[in-house]
Design a protein around this motif. Structure first.
Motif, PDB file in Angstrom:
ATOM      1  N   GLU A 138       9.095   0.553 -12.973  1.00  0.00           N
ATOM      2  CA  GLU A 138       9.199   1.778 -12.799  1.00  0.00           C
ATOM      3  C   GLU A 138       8.112   2.414 -11.824  1.00  0.00           C
ATOM      4  O   GLU A 138       8.090   3.668 -11.543  1.00  0.00           O
ATOM      5  N   HIS A 139       7.033   1.832 -11.937  1.00  0.00           N
ATOM      6  CA  HIS A 139       5.840   2.017 -10.937  1.00  0.00           C
ATOM      7  C   HIS A 139       5.189   3.249 -11.465  1.00  0.00           C
ATOM      8  O   HIS A 139       4.837   4.170 -10.865  1.00  0.00           O
ATOM      9  N   LYS A 140       4.749   3.138 -12.833  1.00  0.00           N
ATOM     10  CA  LYS A 140       3.946   3.980 -13.221  1.00  0.00           C
ATOM     11  C   LYS A 140       2.684   4.238 -13.329  1.00  0.00           C
ATOM     12  O   LYS A 140       2.123   2.848 -12.485  1.00  0.00           O
ATOM     13  N   VAL A 141       1.813   5.051 -13.123  1.00  0.00           N
ATOM     14  CA  VAL A 141       0.460   4.930 -12.942  1.00  0.00           C
ATOM     15  C   VAL A 141      -0.561   5.215 -14.092  1.00  0.00           C
ATOM     16  O   VAL A 141      -0.231   6.161 -14.810  1.00  0.00           O
ATOM     17  N   TYR A 142      -1.602   4.582 -14.079  1.00  0.00           N
ATOM     18  CA  TYR A 142      -2.624   4.823 -14.955  1.00  0.00           C
ATOM     19  C   TYR A 142      -3.970   4.849 -14.208  1.00  0.00           C
ATOM     20  O   TYR A 142      -4.228   3.954 -13.693  1.00  0.00           O
ATOM     21  N   THR A 143      -4.695   5.936 -14.817  1.00  0.00           N
ATOM     22  CA  THR A 143      -6.088   6.067 -14.235  1.00  0.00           C
ATOM     23  C   THR A 143      -6.841   6.502 -15.291  1.00  0.00           C
ATOM     24  O   THR A 143      -6.523   7.634 -15.880  1.00  0.00           O
ATOM     25  N   GLU A 163       0.718  -1.262  -0.056  1.00  0.00           N
ATOM     26  CA  GLU A 163       0.203   0.003   0.070  1.00  0.00           C
ATOM     27  C   GLU A 163       0.765   1.286   0.212  1.00  0.00           C
ATOM     28  O   GLU A 163       0.487   2.276  -0.823  1.00  0.00           O
ATOM     29  N   GLU A 164       1.958   1.043   0.738  1.00  0.00           N
ATOM     30  CA  GLU A 164       2.847   2.478   1.018  1.00  0.00           C
ATOM     31  C   GLU A 164       3.287   2.908  -0.449  1.00  0.00           C
ATOM     32  O   GLU A 164       3.311   3.894  -0.850  1.00  0.00           O
ATOM     33  N   LEU A 165       3.924   1.789  -1.161  1.00  0.00           N
ATOM     34  CA  LEU A 165       4.347   1.927  -2.801  1.00  0.00           C
ATOM     35  C   LEU A 165       3.444   2.402  -3.361  1.00  0.00           C
ATOM     36  O   LEU A 165       3.521   3.361  -4.292  1.00  0.00           O
ATOM     37  N   ALA A 166       2.079   1.732  -3.624  1.00  0.00           N
ATOM     38  CA  ALA A 166       1.105   2.288  -4.337  1.00  0.00           C
ATOM     39  C   ALA A 166       0.545   3.759  -4.361  1.00  0.00           C
ATOM     40  O   ALA A 166       0.490   4.269  -5.198  1.00  0.00           O
ATOM     41  N   GLN A 167       0.451   3.999  -2.828  1.00  0.00           N
ATOM     42  CA  GLN A 167       0.172   5.422  -2.617  1.00  0.00           C
ATOM     43  C   GLN A 167       1.292   6.354  -2.912  1.00  0.00           C
ATOM     44  O   GLN A 167       1.065   7.565  -3.533  1.00  0.00           O
ATOM     45  N   GLU A 168       2.625   6.002  -2.884  1.00  0.00           N
ATOM     46  CA  GLU A 168       3.715   6.916  -2.951  1.00  0.00           C
ATOM     47  C   GLU A 168       3.757   7.255  -4.562  1.00  0.00           C
ATOM     48  O   GLU A 168       3.656   8.301  -5.112  1.00  0.00           O
ATOM     49  N   ALA A 169       3.467   6.152  -5.462  1.00  0.00           N
ATOM     50  CA  ALA A 169       3.414   6.196  -6.867  1.00  0.00           C
ATOM     51  C   ALA A 169       2.142   7.049  -7.283  1.00  0.00           C
ATOM     52  O   ALA A 169       2.473   7.982  -8.200  1.00  0.00           O
ATOM     53  N   PHE A 170       1.127   6.917  -6.560  1.00  0.00           N
ATOM     54  CA  PHE A 170      -0.148   7.460  -6.833  1.00  0.00           C
ATOM     55  C   PHE A 170       0.148   9.076  -6.512  1.00  0.00           C
ATOM     56  O   PHE A 170      -0.302  10.015  -7.302  1.00  0.00           O
ATOM     57  N   ILE A 171       0.867   9.695  -5.707  1.00  0.00           N
ATOM     58  CA  ILE A 171       1.098  10.846  -5.225  1.00  0.00           C
ATOM     59  C   ILE A 171       1.992  11.527  -6.355  1.00  0.00           C
ATOM     60  O   ILE A 171       1.697  12.542  -6.672  1.00  0.00           O
ATOM     61  N   LYS A 172       2.912  10.898  -6.571  1.00  0.00           N
ATOM     62  CA  LYS A 172       3.835  11.083  -7.346  1.00  0.00           C
ATOM     63  C   LYS A 172       3.254  11.493  -8.879  1.00  0.00           C
ATOM     64  O   LYS A 172       3.538  12.604  -9.525  1.00  0.00           O
ATOM     65  N   ILE A 229       1.631  -5.596 -12.549  1.00  0.00           N
ATOM     66  CA  ILE A 229       0.524  -4.437 -12.714  1.00  0.00           C
ATOM     67  C   ILE A 229      -0.260  -4.965 -11.262  1.00  0.00           C
ATOM     68  O   ILE A 229      -0.744  -5.999 -11.205  1.00  0.00           O
ATOM     69  N   THR A 230      -0.634  -3.631 -10.898  1.00  0.00           N
ATOM     70  CA  THR A 230      -1.463  -3.768  -9.565  1.00  0.00           C
ATOM     71  C   THR A 230      -2.495  -2.826 -10.001  1.00  0.00           C
ATOM     72  O   THR A 230      -2.493  -1.839 -10.369  1.00  0.00           O
ATOM     73  N   ARG A 231      -3.836  -3.306  -9.414  1.00  0.00           N
ATOM     74  CA  ARG A 231      -5.198  -2.663  -9.562  1.00  0.00           C
ATOM     75  C   ARG A 231      -5.588  -2.324  -8.090  1.00  0.00           C
ATOM     76  O   ARG A 231      -5.675  -3.088  -7.551  1.00  0.00           O
ATOM     77  N   VAL A 232      -5.477  -1.055  -7.999  1.00  0.00           N
ATOM     78  CA  VAL A 232      -5.726  -0.504  -6.861  1.00  0.00           C
ATOM     79  C   VAL A 232      -7.086   0.051  -6.713  1.00  0.00           C
ATOM     80  O   VAL A 232      -7.529   0.983  -7.347  1.00  0.00           O
TER      81      VAL A 232
END
Ligand SMILES: [Zn+2]
Ligand SMILES: [Zn+2]
Ligand SMILES: [Zn+2]
Length: 373
Positions: free
Chosen positions: A355-360, A79-88, A335-338
């Motif tokens: 690279e922990h890119k985000v797509y939404t 969750e920490e990593l997912a949130q960090e990527a999302f904030i970035k 790939i992680t779906r959050v």
């Protein structure tokens, strides 16, 4: 003595690609008319069609027994990593407020890891054509038997990189009169069409400017041609003034890296085309003159892609090119779906790639003024 080693130093010049791939500044004008050339045994049909390699259909090596040792089902990111990527991600967009990314509450993280299979087939193909260069008294090796196109050794500049090179086929040289200038060494000046004079640029050919006589052309309306200096002809570009050409058969070699890529689409709603730009984690690299399809990978769709990739490339290249080397890789693409809740509504985003890119598709707050809320 092996005739195939009689290439001159000039022909064997260090391979330098891509810039150094046979660049002939006079290209196009140098090929003598084919019907005026002798027939060289083994080179009866020259032209753009590739020459089938003499040893095609070489046997495939036996199937290696390869069983991957590790588990490939990597869990979803934390969750920490997912949130960090999302904030970035949110702060990289000028009109996105980072508030939702910071305040969201996770409801679920699903691992949707997928695989990318890639097969590279590095091929060499050869074509032949007549070419020429100005004859300045160089050695003419027209005697003897020309080696077959595929028996001329040409070192490979570098594996898995596209490149081109040309070499002269030994024992095909012959001296011919220049076809461009009919052996004269000079050709008519294109600008003044042999007259040595062109229309005066000051008076436009009138001989007068207003009521005055034009002085640059002294009233004649014509001035000396700048292109030929008034001679009416220029040095022939094909033979560089020699009147004679050394004609020879040129062997063109093309190295090409052919790539087959397949990403296993697991129907997760994630646009797989986004994955072209990202890297995964290499799980398998297999390189051989001819690879065997992967059979023992835990995900059977990867095995199926490998099977069809190898078969496709065999059918496509085995009879027209020489397959020099193949390389196949399998990458794990995380790939992680959050799923998360913000402002009492549920949203989704994806974190993908090493690279922990985000797509939404539905970021909650997209405009600057809303961030004041
Ligand atoms: Zn001229
Ligand atoms: Zn004039
Ligand atoms: Zn000429």
């Amino acid at each position: 003595m092996d005739r195939t080693h009689l290439l001159s130093d000039q022909d064997e010049a260090a391979p330098s690609c891509p810039a150094g791939s046979y660049t002939d500044p006079r290209d196009g004008a140098t090929a003598p008319p084919a019907d005026s050339m002798p027939v060289v045994p083994g080179y009866e049909s020259l032209g753009p069609n590739v020459i089938p390699p003499s040893d095609f259909g070489s046997a495939q090596p036996p199937a290696p027994s390869r069983a991957p040792e590790r588990r490939f089902d990597i869990p979803a990111i934390t969750e920490e990593l997912a949130q960090e990527a999302f904030i970035k991600y949110a702060s990289s967009k000028c009109c996105y407020s980072s508030k939702p990314a910071k305040e969201m509450v996770f409801t679920d993280l699903q691992s949707l890891n997928t695989y990318r299979y890639r097969l590279e087939t590095f091929t060499e193909s050869r074509t032949t054509e007549w070419d020429s260069e100005p004859y300045n008294g160089q050695v003419v090796d027209g005697f003897g038997v020309a080696p077959a196109p595929w028996s001329i050794p040409v070192p490979i500049p570098s594996l898995f990189k596209d490149c081109e090179k040309a070499v002269r086929v030994p024992h095909t040289s012959t001296i011919k009169g220049c076809h461009s200038c009919l052996n004269l060494g000079r050709s008519a000046c294109r600008r003044c069409v042999n007259s040595g004079r062109t229309q005066c640029p000051y008076c436009g050919g009138l001989g007068r400017t207003g009521s005055n006589r034009c002085s640059p052309c002294q009233g004649s309306g014509m001035t000396r041609c700048h292109s030929c200096g008034g001679v009416g002809s220029t040095t022939c570009e094909t033979c560089e003034g020699q009147g004679k050409l050394l004609c020879f058969i040129k062997l063109k070699i093309t190295w090409k890296n052919n790539v087959y890529v397949a990403v296993i689409d697991k129907g997760s709603g994630f646009p797989v085309e986004l994955l072209d730009q990202i890297s995964g984690e290499k799980l398998l690299t297999d390189m051989a003159p001819m690879v065997y399809p992967v059979v023992s990978f835990p995900d059977s769709s990867v095995n199926a892609e490998s099977e069809s990739g190898v078969r496709e490339h065999q059918a496509q290249f085995a009879t027209t090119c020489r397959i020099l080397q193949q390389r196949q890789t399998i990458e794990l693409i995380p790939i992680t779906r959050v799923h998360y809740v913000w402002n009492e509504k549920t949203h989704i985003y994806f974190v993908y790639g090493t690279e922990h890119k985000v797509y939404t598709k539905d970021y909650p707050v997209k405009c600057c003024c809303c961030s004041i809320l």
